[in-house]
Design a protein around this motif. Structure first.
Motif, PDB file in Angstrom:
ATOM      1  N   LEU A  24       0.560   5.522  -3.900  1.00 47.66           N
ATOM      2  CA  LEU A  24       1.545   4.430  -3.989  1.00 47.66           C
ATOM      3  C   LEU A  24       1.182   3.312  -3.016  1.00 47.66           C
ATOM      4  O   LEU A  24       1.200   2.132  -3.375  1.00 47.66           O
ATOM      5  N   LEU A  30       2.416  -0.505  -3.660  1.00 45.80           N
ATOM      6  CA  LEU A  30       3.809  -0.290  -4.062  1.00 45.80           C
ATOM      7  C   LEU A  30       4.641   0.082  -2.835  1.00 45.80           C
ATOM      8  O   LEU A  30       4.354   1.076  -2.159  1.00 45.80           O
ATOM      9  N   LYS A  46       7.814   8.496  -2.112  1.00 46.57           N
ATOM     10  CA  LYS A  46       7.951   9.480  -3.187  1.00 46.57           C
ATOM     11  C   LYS A  46       9.420   9.737  -3.483  1.00 46.57           C
ATOM     12  O   LYS A  46       9.826   9.833  -4.646  1.00 46.57           O
ATOM     13  N   MET A  65      10.787   6.966  -5.465  1.00 47.57           N
ATOM     14  CA  MET A  65      10.278   7.034  -6.829  1.00 47.57           C
ATOM     15  C   MET A  65      11.086   8.030  -7.659  1.00 47.57           C
ATOM     16  O   MET A  65      11.407   7.770  -8.815  1.00 47.57           O
ATOM     17  N   CYS A 122       4.740   2.279 -10.910  1.00 48.92           N
ATOM     18  CA  CYS A 122       4.478   3.568 -10.265  1.00 48.92           C
ATOM     19  C   CYS A 122       4.153   4.637 -11.299  1.00 48.92           C
ATOM     20  O   CYS A 122       3.432   5.587 -10.987  1.00 48.92           O
TER      21      CYS A 122
END
Length: 153
Positions: A33, A38, A42, A45, A113
């Motif tokens: 990521l 980005l 996690k 996400m 992502c």
């Protein structure tokens, strides 16, 4: 409580292997990521995925679905709101309930992502045939089911 000497063969038990693998996957997801620029963890996400699947999900349901306690989820959502990825809105019928929605920016970053995560999945599954993947999924579901009754005494 009486002390007893218990031998555990950590190299032949599932627990340590699941734990190490999970940490490796987490590490590589975070690295990927970041490498792709980005601004996303996690954990963020996972929230984006759940809200993308069901926009308007209430905050309590989201905590349950992401295996987080309500206060840590609230902090995570606040960070994501600051980034412009989502917003919370009180339920019209019950003001105690907050519903979580993706912003257009949140939808965009989730789409970006997904490309990164797809590459990670390809790496994870490299050299593993489909039957082995399905067998692993069945085994991991059994492990999860084993915990559904709570912790052992």
């Amino acid at each position: 409580m009486e002390k007893t000497d218990v031998y555990i063969d950590f190299e032949r038990s599932l627990g340590p292997w699941i734990g190490r693998t999970s940490k490796m996957v987490d590490y590589y997801i975070q690295e990927a990521l970041e490498k792709h620029g980005l601004d996303l963890t996690k954990e963020q996400m996972v929230v984006l995925k759940k809200v993308n699947d069901q926009n308007g999900l209430n905050q309590n349901e989201l905590a349950f679905l992401t295996y987080r306690d309500k206060s840590s989820l609230a902090r995570l959502l606040a960070k994501m709101e600051k980034k412009g990825y989502l917003y919370r809105q009180q339920n019209a019928d019950d003001k105690r309930i907050n519903e979580v929605f993706l912003t257009p920016m949140g939808q965009d970053i989730f789409q970006e992502c997904k490309v990164v995560i797809n590459k990670i999945i390809q790496t994870i599954e490299k050299n593993i045939d489909e039957s082995e993947i399905q067998q692993m999924i069945r085994i991991l579901k059994k492990v999860q089911q084993n915990f559904s009754g709570g912790l052992p005494d």
